[in-house]
Design an enzyme around this catalytic site. Structure first.
Site, PDB file in Angstrom:
ATOM      1  N   LYS A 176       0.848  -1.198   0.000  1.00 33.81           N
ATOM      2  CA  LYS A 176       0.000   0.000   0.000  1.00 33.81           C
ATOM      3  C   LYS A 176       0.881   1.244   0.000  1.00 33.81           C
ATOM      4  O   LYS A 176       1.929   1.232   0.634  1.00 33.81           O
ATOM      5  CB  LYS A 176      -0.920   0.003   1.225  1.00 33.81           C
ATOM      6  CG  LYS A 176      -1.811  -1.229   1.362  1.00 33.81           C
ATOM      7  CD  LYS A 176      -2.848  -1.316   0.271  1.00 33.81           C
ATOM      8  CE  LYS A 176      -3.751  -2.541   0.467  1.00 33.81           C
ATOM      9  NZ  LYS A 176      -4.768  -2.657  -0.594  1.00 33.81           N
ATOM     10  N   HIS A 294      -6.128 -13.150  -7.924  1.00 35.52           N
ATOM     11  CA  HIS A 294      -6.908 -12.104  -7.259  1.00 35.52           C
ATOM     12  C   HIS A 294      -8.286 -12.084  -7.906  1.00 35.52           C
ATOM     13  O   HIS A 294      -8.395 -12.030  -9.128  1.00 35.52           O
ATOM     14  CB  HIS A 294      -6.218 -10.746  -7.424  1.00 35.52           C
ATOM     15  CG  HIS A 294      -6.828  -9.663  -6.588  1.00 35.52           C
ATOM     16  ND1 HIS A 294      -8.125  -9.222  -6.768  1.00 35.52           N
ATOM     17  CD2 HIS A 294      -6.330  -8.916  -5.569  1.00 35.52           C
ATOM     18  CE1 HIS A 294      -8.387  -8.261  -5.901  1.00 35.52           C
ATOM     19  NE2 HIS A 294      -7.319  -8.071  -5.157  1.00 35.52           N
TER      20      HIS A 294
END
EC number: 4.1.1.39
Length: 485
Positions: A176, A294
């Site tokens: 992140k 994902h």
């Protein structure tokens, strides 16, 4: 309606429009064969439309029918190839909705092709006007069909051997912010997280090759970080390098480069499509690479309860397709996931055989034959203070990914990783000692925090963070004396 109304003989093939249930798509006396593929649809007919006719229409439009009678049906084994709706039940506590059980002959499908399977089952019928909504809830896939797929390229057992990690969940973190970092800073995040105690770090779904960081630059910095973290910790580490791209040629190029750099794992997104997923799974098996998927985009069709495709079906398809990891929910995190439903997803991924468990949303027995097990991944809004709940809900064959719960730590990324590792080790030790770690979880974590300042800071920072929202997708389960035995 409990009896067949199929028109037989020459009248069946007269030109014109005929109700689907009269064309042979409603057969309440049909006994599904062991080799049939069975689909369970949630059917919501338009007002005034007979639910049996609506269900027969779903069977017809997902197999051999069109809107009018065609004489060329007589050139085929029509009785064999028609899908047969054999049961229609009201959905408990959902007026106007019905469960339709539809059987398909195995010869209708190409071996080893998710694209072909999905083109038939969901390809055209979801836009049918007589339906307000339609959802594919579950499927039974016969062993004869399952065996035509390779299944997960690596599987849980071999992945643990390759990573040399046993007896506990694996730990990971998504880098992140997901977008905007330079390659150098991205690699720094990877290094600190792995050195702090995580097993994996991960690209997010939309980090591919953008102006701020070319894919090759990211791969180089990430693998430098992995190698340094391995040398510093003495443990095998990995980072999910996202090879998703605009063409298969570009994806293969990126995967080959990841292999050359020594990566143990690559990543793809669900949005690349079923054929691309199967192609990358075959590449991963040939090259001894773990393949992480994902589930980017899935909620556009899995989340709504009355229309779309249940994630339990996607999980089954992806186990067939051959991925090794799939995001499957956290129960306690920020993303959609009812506890009972999520348990069903995890069972589909990890068990050799799934019994019918209506309370978990599993409507059919499923034998996975010799296919490897698929490692579920839990990510999205989880932190060290939930470790006892995560272990209880999800078990040990899972990757727990603490993105914000690592990188958002007040003492830094490495401290965040250490907090998660210490919390996990403390909980595993308590479990192995036979303690009631679920109910003693807060006490266990507090004791561990006495000798681990990063864990103490994590517990203090996120102590009040919960995501207690009602799930939109829960099992339609009404216990009765026969069902609850």
């Amino acid at each position: 309606m409990n009896e067949s109304v199929t028109i037989r003989g020459k009248d069946r093939y007269k030109s014109g429009v005929m109700e689907y249930k009269k064309m042979g798509y409603w057969e309440p006396d049909y006994e599904p064969k062991d080799t049939d593929i069975i689909a369970l649809f949630r059917v919501t007919p338009q007002d005034g439309v007979d639910p049996t006719e609506a269900s027969a229409a779903v069977a017809g439009e997902s197999s051999t029918a069109t809107w009018t009678v065609v004489w060329t049906d007589r050139l085929t084994a029509a009785e064999k190839y028609r899908a047969k709706c054999y049961r229609v039940d009201p959905v408990p506590n959902s007026p106007g909705q019905f469960f339709a059980y539809i059987a398909y002959d195995l010869d209708l499908f190409e071996n080893g092709s998710i694209a072909n399977l999905s083109a038939s089952i969901i390809g055209n019928v979801f836009g049918f006007k007589p339906l307000k909504a339609l959802r594919l809830e579950d499927m039974r896939l016969p062993v004869a069909y399952v065996k035509t797929f390779q299944g997960p390229a690596t599987g849980i057992v071999v992945e643990r051997e390759r990573m040399d990690k046993f007896g506990r969940p694996l730990l990971g973190a998504t880098v992140k912010p997901k977008l905007g970092l330079s390659g150098r800073n991205y690699g720094r995040v990877v290094y600190e997280a792995l050195k702090g105690g995580l097993d994996f770090t991960k690209d997010d779904e939309n980090i591919n090759s953008q102006p701020f960081m070319h894919w090759r630059e990211r791969f180089l910095y990430c693998m430098e970080a992995v190698n340094k973290a391995q040398a510093a910790s003495g443990e095998i580490k990995g980072t999910y390098l996202n090879v998703t791209a605009g063409t298969m040629e570009e994806m293969y190029e990126r995967a080959e480069f990841a292999k050359q750099l020594g990566s143990v794992i690559i990543m793809i997104d669900l949005v690349i499509g079923y054929t691309a997923i199967q192609s990358m799974a075959k590449w991963a098996r040939r090259n001894d690479m773990i393949l992480h998927l994902h589930r980017a985009g899935h909620s556009t069709y899995t989340r709504q309860r009355n229309h779309g495709v249940s994630f339990r079906v996607i999980a089954k398809w992806m186990r067939l397709a051959g991925v090794d990891h799939i995001h499957a929910g956290t129960v306690v995190g920020k993303l959609e996931g009812d506890p009972a439903t999520t348990k069903g997803y995890y069972d589909i991924c990890r068990e050799d055989y799934n019994p019918m468990q209506l309370e978990h949303g599993i409507f059919f027995e499923q034998n996975w034959a010799s296919l490897n097990k698929l490692m579920p991944v839990a990510s999205g809004g989880i932190h060290a203070g939930q470790m006892h709940q995560l272990l209880d809900h999800l078990g040990e064959d899972v990757v727990l990914q603490f993105g914000g719960g690592t990188i958002g730590h007040p003492m830094g990324i490495q401290a965040g990783a250490t907090a998660n590792r210490v919390a996990l080790e403390a909980m595993i030790m308590a479990r192995n000692e036979g303690r009631d770690y679920l109910h003693e979880g807060e006490e266990i974590l507090a004791k561990a925090a006495l000798t681990c300042t990063p864990l103490k800071a994590a517990l203090e920072t996120w102590k009040n963070v919960t995501f207690n929202y009602e799930s939109t997708d829960m099992p339609d389960y009404a216990p009765t004396p026969s069902v609850s035995m």
